[in-house]
Design an enzyme around this catalytic site. Structure first.
Site, mmCIF file in Angstrom:
data_model
loop_
_atom_site.group_PDB
_atom_site.id
_atom_site.type_symbol
_atom_site.label_atom_id
_atom_site.label_comp_id
_atom_site.label_asym_id
_atom_site.label_seq_id
_atom_site.Cartn_x
_atom_site.Cartn_y
_atom_site.Cartn_z
ATOM 1 N N ARG A 124 -11.340 10.695 18.650
ATOM 2 C CA ARG A 124 -11.371 11.849 19.172
ATOM 3 C C ARG A 124 -12.551 12.850 18.815
ATOM 4 O O ARG A 124 -13.022 13.543 19.627
ATOM 5 C CB ARG A 124 -10.149 12.512 19.549
ATOM 6 C CG ARG A 124 -9.932 13.567 20.331
ATOM 7 C CD ARG A 124 -10.139 13.099 21.801
ATOM 8 N NE ARG A 124 -10.238 14.095 22.691
ATOM 9 C CZ ARG A 124 -11.186 14.647 23.200
ATOM 10 N NH1 ARG A 124 -12.509 14.438 22.826
ATOM 11 N NH2 ARG A 124 -11.418 15.665 24.327
ATOM 12 N N CYS A 137 -17.103 23.084 17.020
ATOM 13 C CA CYS A 137 -15.900 22.961 17.439
ATOM 14 C C CYS A 137 -15.148 24.279 17.998
ATOM 15 O O CYS A 137 -14.529 24.200 19.097
ATOM 16 C CB CYS A 137 -14.875 22.604 16.323
ATOM 17 S SG CYS A 137 -15.759 20.889 15.537
ATOM 18 N N CYS A 155 -16.253 14.303 20.474
ATOM 19 C CA CYS A 155 -16.627 15.676 20.640
ATOM 20 C C CYS A 155 -17.714 15.811 20.123
ATOM 21 O O CYS A 155 -18.791 16.341 20.547
ATOM 22 C CB CYS A 155 -15.526 16.627 19.693
ATOM 23 S SG CYS A 155 -14.127 16.779 20.814
ATOM 24 N N CYS A 196 -15.694 25.586 21.860
ATOM 25 C CA CYS A 196 -14.862 25.132 22.842
ATOM 26 C C CYS A 196 -13.495 25.421 22.487
ATOM 27 O O CYS A 196 -12.502 25.871 23.239
ATOM 28 C CB CYS A 196 -14.826 23.635 22.689
ATOM 29 S SG CYS A 196 -16.416 22.924 23.782
ATOM 30 N N HIS A 197 -12.837 25.134 21.270
ATOM 31 C CA HIS A 197 -11.315 25.171 21.120
ATOM 32 C C HIS A 197 -10.857 26.264 20.687
ATOM 33 O O HIS A 197 -9.552 26.670 20.714
ATOM 34 C CB HIS A 197 -11.118 24.130 20.013
ATOM 35 C CG HIS A 197 -11.085 22.587 20.578
ATOM 36 N ND1 HIS A 197 -10.383 22.125 21.290
ATOM 37 C CD2 HIS A 197 -12.416 21.826 20.137
ATOM 38 C CE1 HIS A 197 -10.938 20.993 21.625
ATOM 39 N NE2 HIS A 197 -11.775 20.592 21.076
ATOM 40 N N CYS A 221 -6.728 0.177 1.794
ATOM 41 C CA CYS A 221 -5.733 -0.741 1.435
ATOM 42 C C CYS A 221 -6.050 -1.942 1.908
ATOM 43 O O CYS A 221 -5.783 -3.162 1.493
ATOM 44 C CB CYS A 221 -4.431 -0.290 1.990
ATOM 45 S SG CYS A 221 -3.889 1.075 0.907
ATOM 46 N N CYS A 260 0.888 -1.344 -0.001
ATOM 47 C CA CYS A 260 0.076 -0.107 0.008
ATOM 48 C C CYS A 260 0.958 1.292 0.071
ATOM 49 O O CYS A 260 1.847 1.481 0.878
ATOM 50 C CB CYS A 260 -0.861 -0.130 1.317
ATOM 51 S SG CYS A 260 -2.036 1.370 1.186
#
Length: 266
Positions: free
Chosen positions: A220, A176, A224, A179-180, A112, A76
């Protein structure tokens, strides 16, 4: 290998219970990062190996396993040519001519396993994709992030990622960015909040002892989504790839590198 990994993961749970016992006895609870490092050191002193390294070893076995086609994942191309793993995680997501789409590492592994190894989609286990992802990512441990959208499809995916980053949705009207960006530098559920410019995304894949499992970047992001009451998309779909591309492209602009992969966190 899996039996040994399950044993260590079970011991991780005991470590968490130990921390809870200390809290109930009136002792001052440790900072989450300090607690993670304490657990990390405990593993090293007791076993001489970290849980993430066991996932890497499992991924290595799967990487060199022959599929129904008789081929291994050595055939691959993960971005630098067939079988080349050194530094590939640091340049993904990117456009792949054979699929005519942008793929992150997890999606490329999934692709792959079908195209190279010959597995049917229903035969591919999510945990296997995660283990292989951890193995390949380990070749980019502490590497400088180099995600620079150039191809038209990459630029379109970057723009989609930025749109999703700022798009407010769900019953809580969250995005997003809420929060970030608005709360960057603070803590949510005891975890530090970072923005892409502060290197958000550079610690995954990571073993989280509080959950006793390995989290990839897509895991992750899914966490969220669920945390703000928005149904998570299907794994390997465009929202994950677009958000990952956007975050790592911004981290590239700020000159960030990956943590020690797979990272060990709370």
């Amino acid at each position: 290998m899996r039996r040994k990994r399950l044993l260590l993961l079970g011991l991780a749970a005991l470590g968490v219970l130990g921390g809870f016992w200390a809290y109930t006895q009136g002792q001052k609870p440790l900072d989450p990062f300090e607690e993670a490092m304490r657990q990390r050191q405990m593993y090293l002193e007791t076993f001489g190996v970290l849980p993430g390294e066991l996932f890497v070893e499992e991924g290595k076995e799967l990487f060199f396993r022959k599929g129904p086609s008789g081929k291994t994942l050595e055939a691959c191309d993960f971005g630098k040519g067939p079988g080349v793993l050194e530094g590939v995680y640091a340049i993904l997501p990117k456009y792949f001519p054979d699929t005519k789409r942008v793929e992150d590492l997890e999606t490329r592994v999934y692709t792959c396993m079908q195209r190279v190894q010959g597995f049917k989609p229903e035969e591919i286990k999510r945990d296997e994709v995660k283990a292989i992802t951890a193995y390949i990512a380990s070749f980019s441990s502490k590497a400088k992030i180099q995600v620079v959208p150039k191809h038209p499809v990459e630029l379109a995916m970057y723009n989609l990622g930025r749109e999703l980053w700022y798009q407010r949705a769900g019953a809580r009207d969250m995005s997003c960015a809420v929060c970030h960006e608005q709360y960057a530098g603070q803590r949510v559920r005891l975890s530090p909040v970072r923005s892409p410019k502060e290197g958000l995304g550079n610690e995954w894949p990571a073993y989280r002892f509080e959950a006793d499992k390995l989290y990839t970047m897509e895991d992750r992001i899914a966490f969220c989504y669920e945390s703000i009451a928005i149904p998570a998309p299907e794994f390997y779909s465009e929202p994950y790839i677009a958000l990952t591309l956007y975050m790592l492209a911004e981290a590239t602009k700020a000159g960030h590198s990956f943590e020690e992969l797979p990272f060990f966190t709370r």
